[in-house]
Motif scaffolding. Structure first.
Motif, short mmCIF file in Angstrom:
data_model
loop_
_atom_site.label_atom_id
_atom_site.label_comp_id
_atom_site.label_asym_id
_atom_site.label_seq_id
_atom_site.Cartn_x
_atom_site.Cartn_y
_atom_site.Cartn_z
N MET A 1 11.35 -27.20 -4.90
CA MET A 1 12.76 -27.25 -5.23
C MET A 1 13.22 -28.69 -5.46
N SER A 2 12.69 -29.62 -4.66
CA SER A 2 13.16 -31.01 -4.75
C SER A 2 12.45 -31.79 -5.86
N THR A 3 11.18 -31.48 -6.12
CA THR A 3 10.42 -32.27 -7.10
C THR A 3 10.36 -31.62 -8.45
N GLY A 4 10.55 -30.27 -8.48
CA GLY A 4 10.45 -29.56 -9.75
C GLY A 4 9.00 -29.41 -10.19
N ILE A 5 8.07 -29.62 -9.25
CA ILE A 5 6.64 -29.52 -9.59
C ILE A 5 6.10 -28.24 -8.96
N ALA A 6 5.39 -27.46 -9.76
CA ALA A 6 4.85 -26.18 -9.30
C ALA A 6 3.80 -26.43 -8.22
N TYR A 7 3.64 -25.45 -7.32
CA TYR A 7 2.61 -25.53 -6.25
C TYR A 7 1.69 -24.33 -6.38
N HIS A 8 0.37 -24.59 -6.37
CA HIS A 8 -0.63 -23.54 -6.48
C HIS A 8 -1.34 -23.39 -5.14
N ARG B 1 16.03 -22.13 -8.81
CA ARG B 1 15.30 -20.92 -8.49
C ARG B 1 13.79 -21.24 -8.46
N ILE B 2 13.05 -20.35 -7.80
CA ILE B 2 11.58 -20.47 -7.77
C ILE B 2 11.01 -19.10 -8.01
N VAL B 3 10.08 -19.04 -8.97
CA VAL B 3 9.36 -17.79 -9.23
C VAL B 3 8.09 -17.79 -8.38
N VAL B 4 7.96 -16.72 -7.60
CA VAL B 4 6.76 -16.58 -6.78
C VAL B 4 5.85 -15.55 -7.44
N VAL B 5 4.64 -15.99 -7.81
CA VAL B 5 3.64 -15.10 -8.39
C VAL B 5 2.45 -15.09 -7.43
N ALA B 6 2.15 -13.92 -6.83
CA ALA B 6 1.12 -13.89 -5.78
C ALA B 6 0.15 -12.75 -6.00
N THR B 7 -1.11 -13.02 -5.61
CA THR B 7 -2.16 -11.99 -5.65
C THR B 7 -2.76 -11.88 -4.26
N ASP B 8 -2.80 -10.68 -3.73
CA ASP B 8 -3.39 -10.45 -2.41
C ASP B 8 -4.92 -10.47 -2.54
N VAL B 9 -5.57 -11.49 -1.95
CA VAL B 9 -7.05 -11.62 -2.02
C VAL B 9 -7.65 -11.45 -0.62
N THR B 10 -6.92 -10.77 0.23
CA THR B 10 -7.37 -10.61 1.62
C THR B 10 -8.74 -9.95 1.68
N LYS B 11 -8.93 -8.91 0.95
CA LYS B 11 -10.21 -8.20 1.00
C LYS B 11 -11.36 -9.11 0.55
N ASN C 1 -3.63 -15.84 -3.33
CA ASN C 1 -3.63 -16.88 -4.36
C ASN C 1 -2.24 -16.78 -5.00
N PHE C 2 -1.52 -17.90 -5.04
CA PHE C 2 -0.13 -17.81 -5.52
C PHE C 2 0.27 -19.09 -6.25
N VAL C 3 1.44 -18.92 -6.97
CA VAL C 3 2.06 -20.07 -7.66
C VAL C 3 3.55 -20.04 -7.32
N TYR C 4 4.09 -21.21 -6.92
CA TYR C 4 5.53 -21.41 -6.79
C TYR C 4 5.96 -22.19 -8.03
N GLN C 5 6.59 -21.45 -8.98
CA GLN C 5 6.96 -22.07 -10.26
C GLN C 5 8.48 -22.34 -10.24
N PRO C 6 8.93 -23.61 -10.44
CA PRO C 6 10.36 -23.91 -10.42
C PRO C 6 11.04 -23.41 -11.71
N LEU C 7 12.34 -22.96 -11.61
CA LEU C 7 13.17 -22.58 -12.76
C LEU C 7 14.41 -23.48 -12.78
N ARG C 8 14.75 -23.99 -13.93
CA ARG C 8 15.89 -24.91 -14.06
C ARG C 8 17.05 -24.17 -14.73
N ASN C 9 18.29 -24.53 -14.34
CA ASN C 9 19.50 -23.96 -14.98
C ASN C 9 19.82 -24.74 -16.23
#
Length: 772
Positions: free
Chosen positions: A72-79, A114-124, A99-107
């Motif tokens: 949110m503060s840097t505007g840089i996505a986190y993987h 806003r932040i888009v959370v895209v996640a895949t459950d890789v527990t198994k 495995n996930f991505v926190y993708q920032p969204l700008r107005n």
């Protein structure tokens, strides 16, 4: 705008992965598709329009908020990869991985709201990976802890990936020497053996290969070893179960078992050969049924039967002489107790001839330790018995002859131990036979010679050569006598070494006569050598005399002639005063007189002219110092002296030696001279500094005369001992230059040496070494 919003919602709801949109600093869940709701195990009304951490309080302390704050503060996505999260699902808290991505969204203003959370459950997948890693870890631990030799080779290069201590022990290598290296680098000798190809066949085919007692030649640290292994080469597959990635080696070193079996087989062959070679008969007696299960043809022949006849135990027993039957019965009784059968008896053949046999055997027992079989051999020893009797008679004759012989006789066995000594030997030593037999006779040898005698005795024994050793042997009265002990090796008719036989003779008279002769020869040789040395010295002195005659004596004579001629030439001249010339003539004549006197003194120094006596050098030194008392006082000299020894010498020559040395030190010095005089016993190890003395067994003393005078150049250290050799101005220092030559002659007369050390302007040091 409405169409765009519907488009986003459709995208979120229909996506095959979990998606959510978080709004604002409180991370309000604005959108979340069904897959996301399923992952977090929430319904839409429990999550939508609520704060993420309010709906999922278990996430508060799991470092997720800092990640969101950062995006949110840097505007840089986190993987995130295989990120571990604790979630409460279906009422249970469980560990899940994403495995996930926190993708920032700008107005519209470019601000991230806003932040888009895209996640895949890789527990198994992660848990399967962890299980695989744990399984591999357990497998490696099992390999390393196994007492069976195991190792893993990777790829066609057969690189060592894992090796356990049991395998390292067989290889005799350290782990650092093998890990990561190719098998053929570790054991080059395997290149020409079949094992590398067997391994590659397993790698290529994926089929396990096993073998028992495979022989291998392995380079050890100190040698090439022949080893036997039971081994298995098993393929290791990738996850797909078809691709081979490596080979598991399992080895069991069976070298000891194989060698033991081969040795047993070899021993059995040798036993059969030995039985045939020694003409033994064999039997197998069944003790339960009391009959022979096997009787060899040779055993039948020994008992006087035809080898093809049918023979029973009764037949054999009937051949035993009646008086020896009890021997057989007792031997069998003992065999049942001890397991060993042994006896010698007589048997009678059908032709009436008597024969000796020797039977040996061993019991076999059942599980109850009951004797069930007796295996044995029988040998015809008739000829041996006859030879023993002949030998006994021969030995008896030998003992009779040896005990009547006038010399000491001995017999030794193959180990050098004395087995027989005749009466003359025992009469000489006065000791009993038991005391002398074996190694006891060695006590008779003189202690100082014992080691030498035994070393030579043993050496000849080992080489089987005749010998004669001379040594001193103790007689019964305690007196040691010289003896000559001679011995020769004994052999059987077949050429087998049996030991030695020898004699010992008293050679005391001969030895003393020989020693007297050697002493006389040595004395004559020494006298001749001394005469030769004296002749060499005399020749040297004659050469010096010739030089003196042609030079030193000629010099004052020429001056006398020259000044006399001048007087004759000028005597008639008016006013001529010849006093000056006459004084020079008189001076030269005086110098010539001194030279002649010194030459006479030098020539008189001879050790054969006077007798050697005990000389106290302390008294000699005291007398010499008293002689120089006035000169010492005039020069302010200081004499430092230590305790001097007593030696065998010519007294007057010792006085002259010390007189000359102290006189020189006083003469060739300036004011306040210091003369140091010391003495010590010369250590034996320092004799090497004086080569002329090294062959002597005498003890020596060292005398040192050191001064702080004008000194001399060390290059003239030998020249100063020649007669009339002067290194200094004769006008400043009077004298003829003969004093040190006299010293050297005196020292040589006493079988000693003298040497000089000096440094110009510093001083001189004279060292004299004389017999103590």
């Amino acid at each position: 705008m409405i169409e765009e919003k519907l488009s986003v919602e459709q995208l979120v709801w229909q996506s095959p992965i979990a998606i959510a949109i978080l709004c604002g600093p409180d991370y309000i869940v604005e959108h979340a598709n069904d897959l996301y709701l399923e992952v977090v195990d929430k319904k839409a009304d429990q999550l939508i329009n609520r704060s993420l951490f309010e709906s999922l309080p278990e996430l508060v302390n799991q470092n997720i908020k800092p990640l969101l704050d950062g995006v949110m503060s840097t505007g840089i996505a986190y993987h995130g990869h295989e990120f571990e999260v604790d979630l409460v699902r279906k009422g249970n808290r469980e560990k899940v991985y994403f495995n996930f991505v926190y993708q920032p969204l700008r107005n519209s203003k470019g601000i991230v709201d806003r932040i888009v959370v895209v996640a895949t459950d890789v527990t198994k997948t992660v848990k399967e990976s962890h299980a695989l890693q744990e399984s591999e870890k357990q497998f490696r631990s099992l390999v390393m802890q196994s007492t069976i030799a195991m190792g893993i080779l990777r790829g066609r290069e057969l690189k060592v990936e894992l090796i356990n201590p049991a395998m390292l022990k067989i290889w005799q290598k350290e782990e650092s020497e093998v890990l990561g290296k190719k098998l053929l680098e570790i054991f080059p000798r395997l290149e020409h053996q079949r094992f590398p190809q067997l391994l590659l066949n397993v790698y290529d085919s994926g089929v396990t290969y096993s073998e028992t007692e495979g022989v291998s030649y392995v380079d050890m640290k100190t040698h090439i070893a022949t080893l036997y292994f039971d081994f298995t080469y098993a393929p290791l597959f990738e996850k797909d179960g078809t691709t081979v990635q490596g080979i598991m080696m399992t080895l069991n070193n069976v070298t000891d078992q194989v060698e033991a079996r081969l040795k047993a087989e070899e021993n059995e062959k040798r036993l059969l050969l030995a039985i045939r070679a020694t003409n033994l008969g064999t039997f197998d007696l069944n003790l339960l049924e009391n009959f022979y299960g096997d009787i060899s043809p040779r055993l039948k022949e020994i008992f006087g039967f035809n080898k093809d006849e049918s023979v029973t135990r009764v037949h054999l027993f009937d051949q035993v002489l009646p008086e020896d039957i009890e021997v057989v019965q007792e031997a069998h009784r003992i065999a049942r107790e001890t397991g060993k059968l042994s006896y010698e008896i007589r048997i009678i053949h059908q032709d009436g001839s008597i024969h000796w046999i020797k039977a040996s055997g061993e019991m076999l027992y059942d599980n109850n330790k009951t004797p069930v079989r007796l295996l044995g051999t029988v040998m015809d020893i008739t000829e041996s018995k006859r030879m023993v009797e002949v030998l006994r008679e021969s030995e008896e004759r030998f003992r009779t002859m040896a005990n009547t012989a006038p010399v000491k006789i001995w017999v030794a066995d193959t180990n050098g131990k004395f087995t027989f000594l005749n009466r003359q030997w025992l009469s000489f030593t006065g000791r009993s036979l038991d005391e002398e037999l074996g190694d006891g006779w060695q006590e008779d040898i003189h202690l100082l010679e014992r080691e030498m005698v035994l070393e030579e005795y043993t050496s000849h024994f080992n080489e089987r050569t005749p010998f004669t050793i001379e040594f001193k042997m103790k007689r019964h009265d305690g007196v040691y006598r010289w003896v000559a002990n001679s011995g020769v090796p004994r052999y059987t008719p077949e050429g087998l070494f049996e030991g030695y036989i020898g004699s010992c003779m008293d050679i005391q008279a001969t030895k003393i006569a020989h020693e007297d002769l050697e002493r006389i020869v040595a004395e004559r040789t020494r006298d001749l050598q001394e005469a030769n040395d004296q002749l060499e010295k005399s020749n040297s002195q004659l050469e010096q005399f010739a030089y003196v005659s042609s030079h030193d004596l000629q010099e004052p004579l020429r001056k006398i002639q020259t000044f006399s001629d001048l007087v004759l030439q000028k005597i008639d001249e008016p006013g001529f005063d010849g006093k000056l010339y006459i004084k020079k003539v008189i001076s030269s004549a005086g110098r010539m007189s001194v030279l002649i006197e010194d030459l006479l003194n030098f020539s008189r120094i001879n050790k054969t002219d006077e007798k050697f006596d005990t000389v106290d050098l302390n008294k000699v030194l005291e007398n010499v110092v008293n002689d120089f008392e006035v000169l010492i006082e005039q020069k302010g000299a200081k004499i430092i002296k230590s305790l001097m020894p007593r030696i065998k010498a010519i007294p007057i020559q010792m006085n002259q030696l010390i007189f000359n040395l102290i006189g020189n030190a006083l003469k060739f010095s300036n004011e306040n001279p210091v003369i140091e005089i010391s003495a010590r016993v010369l250590p034996r190890e320092e004799l090497k500094l004086y080569p002329l003395l090294q062959s002597s067994n005498r003890n020596y003393v060292e005398l040192t005369f050191k001064d702080n005078g004008i000194g001399f150049d060390q290059t003239f250290a030998e020249q100063i001992f020649l007669i009339f050799q002067r290194l200094n101005d004769k006008n400043k220092y009077n004298g003829t230059g003969i004093g040190l030559a006299v010293c050297k002659k005196i020292v040589e007369n006493h079988n000693g040496v003298i040497k000089a050390e000096g440094k110009r302007g510093v001083g001189a040091k004279f060292t004299i070494v004389l017999p103590e």
